[in-house]
Design a protein around this motif. Structure first.
Motif: not given
Length: 236
Positions: A117-124, A187-206
């Motif tokens: 249900x959650x999927x591999x990505x989530x958009x914010x 999982x991957x997080x999407x915002x606009x045309x950017x793709x982010x991942x969690x790294x050391x608890x923070x959101x970083x651009x992938x």
């Protein structure tokens, strides 16, 4: 037979002499041990009789035999009860093991279902540097999901407030982004045309896809990320 001798007088005299030479039960010696003693005096009807100790001990022996039989039967009953108790314990253990396996299976299905249900990505919608996140759940529509850098978590921004939990029509639920306030790491997080991942608890651009921009537009960017490759073109 001499004259003047009365038969009754003779009998009475004999009885008196017997009584004088007899010992009453109450006058008998009281012993402290049965050693050498073979019998007890007793009365049967109008007669005095000897009572052998074998007869007395037989009553005790019969009672002991019955007591031993009852004790053996009780031991066998206890042994049977212990066996049944152990069987019940084993059955309960098997039931607990089966229940634990069933719980594990249910948890696996739930986790698999949730992951699907959650999927591999989530958009914010965006990123803000800081803010105070309220712990309550918001159901107000029309808000947006943002990443709050100082809190290192997602929040629902609506009507000027940030909420740590939310459920609103048309908005991805908080379960898509985090569990118990902790962002989902795998999982991957999407915002606009950017793709982010969690790294050391923070959101970083992938990865980031940006339309080619001019050098002036590049210089005008408020923030530049060293992990982003910018494509700049020169105007003719």
């Amino acid at each position: 037979m001499a004259e003047g001798i009365n038969i009754e007088q003779i009998v009475q005299e004999v009885l008196d002499r017997v009584l004088q030479s007899s010992t009453g039960v109450e006058d008998m010696e009281t012993v402290t041990s049965l050693t050498g003693v073979k019998s007890l005096p007793g009365q049967k009807g109008d007669k005095l009789v000897n009572v052998p100790f074998e007869l007395i001990s037989k009553v005790a022996n019969d009672a002991a035999t019955r007591a031993n039989a009852a004790a053996k039967e009780a031991e066998e009953s206890i042994a049977g009860l212990e066996d049944k108790t152990q069987d019940a314990i084993d059955a309960a253990k098997d039931a607990n093991d089966a229940a634990a396996k069933a719980e594990d299976a249910v948890e696996l299905v739930e986790n698999t279902t949730i992951a699907s249900l959650q999927g591999a990505t989530a958009r914010f919608s965006g990123i803000i540097e800081e803010g105070e996140i309220k712990p309550d759940k918001s159901t107000v529509p029309g808000g947006e999901i943002v990443w709050v850098r100082n809190a290192k978590r997602f929040a629902y921004r609506v009507e000027g407030s940030l909420h740590g939990d939310w459920e609103s029509d048309g908005i991805p639920s908080s379960a898509m982004f985090q569990k118990n306030g902790i962002p989902l790491a795998d999982k991957l997080y999407m915002q606009g045309t950017s793709l982010y991942v969690l790294d050391a608890g923070d959101l970083k651009v992938l990865a980031y896809r940006h339309e080619p921009i001019s050098e002036d537009d590049f210089e005008a960017l408020p923030e530049k990320d060293d992990n982003i490759l910018y494509l700049i073109y020169e105007e003719d």
